[in-house]
Design a protein around this motif. Structure first.
Motif, PDB file in Angstrom:
ATOM      1  N   GLU A   1      -9.467  -9.600 -88.378  1.00 15.04           N
ATOM      2  CA  GLU A   1      -8.655 -10.660 -87.767  1.00 15.04           C
ATOM      3  C   GLU A   1      -8.134 -10.227 -86.402  1.00 15.04           C
ATOM      4  N   LYS A   2      -7.668  -8.992 -86.317  1.00 15.81           N
ATOM      5  CA  LYS A   2      -7.116  -8.486 -85.056  1.00 15.81           C
ATOM      6  C   LYS A   2      -8.178  -8.485 -83.964  1.00 15.81           C
ATOM      7  N   LYS A   3      -9.395  -8.065 -84.299  1.00 18.18           N
ATOM      8  CA  LYS A   3     -10.455  -7.990 -83.305  1.00 18.18           C
ATOM      9  C   LYS A   3     -10.913  -9.378 -82.866  1.00 18.18           C
ATOM     10  N   VAL A   4     -10.972 -10.318 -83.792  1.00 17.68           N
ATOM     11  CA  VAL A   4     -11.332 -11.689 -83.424  1.00 17.68           C
ATOM     12  C   VAL A   4     -10.221 -12.305 -82.576  1.00 17.68           C
ATOM     13  N   GLN A   5      -8.983 -12.010 -82.904  1.00 17.36           N
ATOM     14  CA  GLN A   5      -7.863 -12.505 -82.099  1.00 17.36           C
ATOM     15  C   GLN A   5      -7.955 -11.987 -80.668  1.00 17.36           C
ATOM     16  N   GLU A   6      -8.307 -10.728 -80.501  1.00 17.03           N
ATOM     17  CA  GLU A   6      -8.455 -10.159 -79.158  1.00 17.03           C
ATOM     18  C   GLU A   6      -9.553 -10.882 -78.378  1.00 17.03           C
ATOM     19  N   VAL A   7     -10.639 -11.226 -79.063  1.00 20.37           N
ATOM     20  CA  VAL A   7     -11.722 -11.974 -78.418  1.00 20.37           C
ATOM     21  C   VAL A   7     -11.221 -13.328 -77.944  1.00 20.37           C
ATOM     22  N   LEU A   8     -10.480 -14.025 -78.808  1.00 21.32           N
ATOM     23  CA  LEU A   8      -9.957 -15.345 -78.444  1.00 21.32           C
ATOM     24  C   LEU A   8      -8.955 -15.250 -77.299  1.00 21.32           C
ATOM     25  N   ASP A   9      -8.116 -14.211 -77.324  1.00 24.06           N
ATOM     26  CA  ASP A   9      -7.169 -14.003 -76.223  1.00 24.06           C
ATOM     27  C   ASP A   9      -7.918 -13.844 -74.898  1.00 24.06           C
ATOM     28  N   ASN A  10      -8.991 -13.075 -74.918  1.00 30.55           N
ATOM     29  CA  ASN A  10      -9.770 -12.856 -73.698  1.00 30.55           C
ATOM     30  C   ASN A  10     -10.526 -14.116 -73.272  1.00 30.55           C
ATOM     31  N   MET A  11     -10.972 -14.906 -74.241  1.00 30.77           N
ATOM     32  CA  MET A  11     -11.609 -16.178 -73.906  1.00 30.77           C
ATOM     33  C   MET A  11     -10.619 -17.104 -73.208  1.00 30.77           C
ATOM     34  N   TYR A  12      -9.377 -17.118 -73.671  1.00 37.33           N
ATOM     35  CA  TYR A  12      -8.358 -17.951 -73.028  1.00 37.33           C
ATOM     36  C   TYR A  12      -8.084 -17.472 -71.603  1.00 37.33           C
ATOM     37  N   ARG A  13      -7.972 -16.159 -71.437  1.00 36.05           N
ATOM     38  CA  ARG A  13      -7.714 -15.616 -70.107  1.00 36.05           C
ATOM     39  C   ARG A  13      -8.872 -15.916 -69.150  1.00 36.05           C
ATOM     40  N   ASN A  14     -10.081 -16.015 -69.696  1.00 40.72           N
ATOM     41  CA  ASN A  14     -11.257 -16.332 -68.872  1.00 40.72           C
ATOM     42  C   ASN A  14     -11.429 -17.824 -68.630  1.00 40.72           C
ATOM     43  N   GLY A  15     -10.509 -18.628 -69.176  1.00 41.25           N
ATOM     44  CA  GLY A  15     -10.609 -20.073 -69.007  1.00 41.25           C
ATOM     45  C   GLY A  15     -11.675 -20.714 -69.881  1.00 41.25           C
ATOM     46  N   GLU A  16     -12.055 -20.056 -70.970  1.00 43.47           N
ATOM     47  CA  GLU A  16     -13.118 -20.551 -71.842  1.00 43.47           C
ATOM     48  C   GLU A  16     -12.591 -21.368 -73.025  1.00 43.47           C
ATOM     49  N   LEU A  17     -11.273 -21.519 -73.103  1.00 40.24           N
ATOM     50  CA  LEU A  17     -10.653 -22.408 -74.082  1.00 40.24           C
ATOM     51  C   LEU A  17      -9.866 -23.468 -73.323  1.00 40.24           C
ATOM     52  N   ARG A  18      -9.883 -24.679 -73.826  1.00 37.33           N
ATOM     53  CA  ARG A  18      -9.273 -25.785 -73.089  1.00 37.33           C
ATOM     54  C   ARG A  18      -7.752 -25.742 -73.079  1.00 37.33           C
ATOM     55  N   MET A  19      -7.169 -25.127 -74.082  1.00 36.98           N
ATOM     56  CA  MET A  19      -5.710 -25.109 -74.166  1.00 36.98           C
ATOM     57  C   MET A  19      -5.239 -23.799 -74.769  1.00 36.98           C
TER      58      MET A  19
END
Length: 206
Positions: free
Chosen positions: A129-147
């Motif tokens: 879970e922690k590693k997937v969360q880190e991936v999602l955090d980085n996707m957000y920082r890269n502008g790859e998530l809409r919100m």
């Protein structure tokens, strides 16, 4: 660790994955590994001792496949998530999903009395879970998530969807159930190429 001991652990891991922990008796282990009781007790103090070694082995194999080879690599975060889902699908496709997830099976089966087993399995899922969360955090920082999202909840939900789908496939023997779940997760996080899934039939929140 001796090669013979490692061979026993690998073989018993296959047996437990196929038959379940509770249904794997010492007599089954002796029969399938071709060893006698004397040789068994030369390597292991008890069935529980062997089972702990098997759990460590299964976890290390999953960590190697998902963490070392994918989530810990220096790949773009979106690619990491995509590769992780592909790797899990390949694992299930090999056995047509009939045996389920080796770690998930243990999580369901292991009782409260077996705290050492439960803690090892729980630690694996917590780290995943922690590693997937880190991936999602980085996707957000890269502008790859809409919100902005609660990435901890999202990571937990992704893994819950994966494990739930694996359980459903194990029951139905229909690998398409798992393929559909992977496709929905990929679409949700904008991982699919255009045309791979019908957008009109899927709710896109991120």
């Amino acid at each position: 660790m001796s090669s013979k001991k490692n061979d026993i652990i690998c073989k018993v891991a296959e047996i437990i994955h196929s038959n379940g922990y509770a249904n794997t008796k010492l007599s089954d282990i002796l029969k399938e590994t071709g060893i006698g009781k004397g040789q068994f007790y030369h390597y292991f103090q008890s069935k529980q001792d062997l089972s702990l070694a098997v759990i460590d082995y299964l976890i290390s194999e999953m960590e190697k496949a998902l963490f070392t080879n994918v989530l810990d690599k220096d790949f773009p975060p979106k690619e990491k998530l995509n590769l992780m889902l592909d790797e899990i699908y390949k694992m299930q496709e090999i056995g047509e999903g009939k045996n389920g997830c080796p770690i998930g099976n243990l999580a369901v089966e292991i009782s409260e009395e077996e705290a050492m087993f439960r803690d090892k399995v729980a630690s694996f899922f917590d780290l995943w879970e922690k590693k997937v969360q880190e991936v999602l955090d980085n996707m957000y920082r890269n502008g790859e998530l809409r919100m902005k999202i609660d990435t901890k909840k999202q990571a937990r939900s992704i893994i819950a969807m994966i494990e739930g789908a694996i359980l459903r496939v194990k029951n139905s023997h229909d690998i398409q159930v798992f393929r559909d779940t992977i496709d929905v997760i990929k679409f949700q996080y904008r991982l699919l190429e255009n045309g791979e899934i019908n957008e009109k039939n899927t709710i896109h929140l991120l």
